[in-house]
Motif scaffolding. Structure first.
Motif, short mmCIF file in Angstrom:
data_model
loop_
_atom_site.label_atom_id
_atom_site.label_comp_id
_atom_site.label_asym_id
_atom_site.label_seq_id
_atom_site.Cartn_x
_atom_site.Cartn_y
_atom_site.Cartn_z
N VAL A 4 0.84 -1.18 0.12
CA VAL A 4 -0.11 -0.11 -0.24
C VAL A 4 0.94 1.41 0.01
N LYS A 5 0.84 1.97 -1.20
CA LYS A 5 1.47 3.23 -0.92
C LYS A 5 1.47 4.28 0.22
N ASN A 6 2.25 4.69 0.58
CA ASN A 6 2.19 5.56 2.07
C ASN A 6 1.29 5.11 2.92
N THR A 9 0.67 6.40 7.95
CA THR A 9 -0.19 7.06 8.21
C THR A 9 -0.32 7.68 9.73
N LEU A 10 -0.63 9.03 9.52
CA LEU A 10 -0.57 9.45 11.35
C LEU A 10 -1.52 8.68 12.01
N GLU A 11 -2.59 8.40 11.45
CA GLU A 11 -3.41 7.52 12.32
C GLU A 11 -2.80 6.09 12.91
N LYS A 12 -1.92 5.70 12.26
CA LYS A 12 -1.43 4.52 12.28
C LYS A 12 -0.26 4.71 13.65
N PHE A 287 7.92 13.90 6.60
CA PHE A 287 6.80 13.41 7.54
C PHE A 287 5.74 13.10 6.43
N ASN A 288 5.95 11.95 5.79
CA ASN A 288 4.82 11.50 4.65
C ASN A 288 3.40 11.54 5.32
N ALA A 289 3.19 11.05 6.72
CA ALA A 289 2.11 10.92 7.59
C ALA A 289 1.27 12.31 7.61
N THR A 353 7.27 0.31 10.13
CA THR A 353 7.49 -0.48 8.85
C THR A 353 6.38 -1.65 9.03
N GLU A 354 5.76 -1.70 7.83
CA GLU A 354 4.78 -2.98 7.78
C GLU A 354 5.20 -3.78 6.71
#
Ligand code: GAP
Length: 467
Positions: A4-6, A9-12, A287-289, A353-354
């Motif tokens: 999954v791109k990007n 997320t801030l939420e995660k 900060f991508n998120a 990382t996922e």
């Protein structure tokens, strides 16, 4: 890696921080307290490791930088001299309908107008120009166009320390420092007089700072209470450019050395400067998120503004006489300044990382091992086998003398690994039935998930080589 791109997320990240005991919102049982966060057991370990890493690079490894821990409260004239009382403001715009507060400069940035450090009256002029083109700013909260003009909003946080009355008046106001460097300027002479430092030299300090931010959002990126790590380097102006380039390189390399990918960093040169600055660059992190590159650290040439101002307002001479040339001058200053909490968010973001393992998502914080909150987790394979628990405890009691360790006998091994992956523990040591006979353990690597059998007598040596 997740496809999954990007996926960061801030939420995660916020959810992981809460779920695993890194960061909690302040005063939750009272409904929360905006823009302040508390650091849980793993958050404080990570914060300590980051500040120790910074201190090691800036103070311990250098002969020309010394440390300081000055008070948060200072003589109120400090902030008059530094210019903060007159010009440490942000442009506030209010929604007349829903009462939401916004920053005028941020609202303009959405129209690709660089409003960084723009004066409030100039922001109002820009808004007027947009209006002439039929572009009307809208409230971020309710979409209303019924907004106030931008007005100056002071970021200084006031208190009335030691006052017999709780009414703030001109006579009893004190301020919580908005940046830690103020204490450094006021102690520059003390340090010069009491230690063997000679110019050029630096003073470093880590401590709390407070700003009444209009909009404090995006988790710990911008908060009203935060910690700064600042270093002020005092020098003769003739070597300022050479030293400025040196400090820029040192600070850039710090991030690379501790695991930030170079592609996630970039320089931003400030076109408009703060009231004190002669030249200023930010190191920005991706900060991508939070939507992309944002300021992580500032590296500023402050000229002789600070010492000149404090000399003027205090009446105390703050000049320096060169011991060889006998030249008398006010030293110029190079500053490096970063928020510890913002740095923590950058390293957390980078480490998140996922991976897909057996069709399941494995979440790992791939911190540099030096930064990991827990270095080693020690497990007995089964909780109810006393011999296993006893041996695992012996190993834990031995290793905890040197490393931040955790003993865990809860749930099954798979669950324990998952938990340690999510807090970024580099190594998990398991005592199983073979351990009782062969006196060895399995050591499982966080990143590769590979397991290796190591003799218990060699474990410390192995960890020393690998941590
Ligand atoms: N002494 C210079 C100074 O304070 P700054 O650009 O205002 O300069 C320096 O702040 C650094 O402090 C920023 O790059 C950021 O890392 C951190 N910082 C500033 N305001 C912050 C806030 N409200 N919350 C978290 N960190 C903040």
């Amino acid at each position: 890696m997740s496809n999954v791109k990007n996926y960061k997320t801030l939420e995660k990240i916020v959810s992981l921080c809460k779920r695993r005991g890194f960061i909690f919102p302040s005063s939750e049982i009272y409904g929360g307290f905006s823009a302040v966060y508390d650091y849980g057991p793993y958050g404080i370990e990570l914060k300590n490791n980051l500040s120790c890493a910074w201190w090691k690079e800036i103070v311990q490894k250098r002969e020309d930088v010394v440390g300081l821990d000055s008070g948060i409260f200072m003589h109120p004239t400090t902030w008059k001299a530094s210019g903060h009382l007159d010009s440490f403001d942000d442009p506030q715009i209010d929604c007349k309908d829903c009462k939401a507060r916004m920053r005028g400069d941020h609202m303009l940035e959405e129209f690709n107008i660089n409003a960084d450090k723009m004066k409030t009256e100039d922001i109002n002029k820009k808004i007027k120009k947009l209006k002439e083109k039929n572009i009307i700013l809208k409230c971020k909260n309710c979409g209303s166009k019924n907004l106030t003009q931008a007005k100056n909003f002071s970021l200084m946080v006031k208190s009335n320390l030691g006052s017999p009355t709780d009414v703030l008046s001109e006579d009893n106001i004190v301020y919580l420092r908005p940046e830690t460097c103020g204490g450094i300027y006021l102690n520059y002479k003390n340090i010069l007089d009491s230690t063997r430092v000679k110019i050029p030299f630096g003073i470093a300090q880590i401590g709390k700072a407070f700003r009444n931010e209009i909009v404090a959002r995006q988790f710990i990126f911008r908060t009203r209470e935060f910690e700064q790590m600042e270093m002020q380097y005092f020098l003769h102006p003739k070597i300022i450019q050479e030293k400025y380039n040196e400090w820029k390189k040192i600070r850039w390399n710090f991030y690379i050395n501790y695991g930030i990918k170079e592609e996630n960093l970039r320089w931003l040169k400030h076109e408009k400067l703060a009231h004190y600055a002669a030249e200023a660059y930010d190191i920005e992190y991706n900060f991508n998120a939070l939507g992309g590159f944002k300021e992580l650290e500032g590296i500023h040439q402050r000229g002789d503004w600070d010492l000149s101002q404090h000399q003027k307002f205090s009446g105390i001479k703050l000049d320096y006489t060169d011991p060889i040339t006998h030249e008398k001058y006010i030293p110029h200053i190079i500053e490096t300044s970063v928020g510890l909490n913002r740095m923590l968010l950058a390293f957390m973001h980078e480490a998140y990382t996922e991976e897909t393992v057996n069709k399941e998502t494995r979440v790992i914080l791939k911190f540099d091992k030096r930064l990991a909150p827990i270095k080693i987790a020690i497990f007995p394979l089964l909780k109810n086998k006393l011999e296993l628990v006893k041996k695992a405890r012996e190993i834990y009691n031995n290793l905890k003398l040197e490393y931040m360790c955790e003993f865990d006998d809860n749930g099954n091994i798979g669950k324990r690994y998952r938990r340690q992956d999510e807090i970024g523990t580099p190594y998990c040591v398991t005592v199983d039935f073979d351990s009782l006979e062969k006196n060895d353990v399995t050591v499982r690597d966080r990143d590769t998930m590979k397991q290796e059998r190591i003799k218990i007598e060699n474990l410390k040596k192995w960890l020393k080589e690998n941590l």
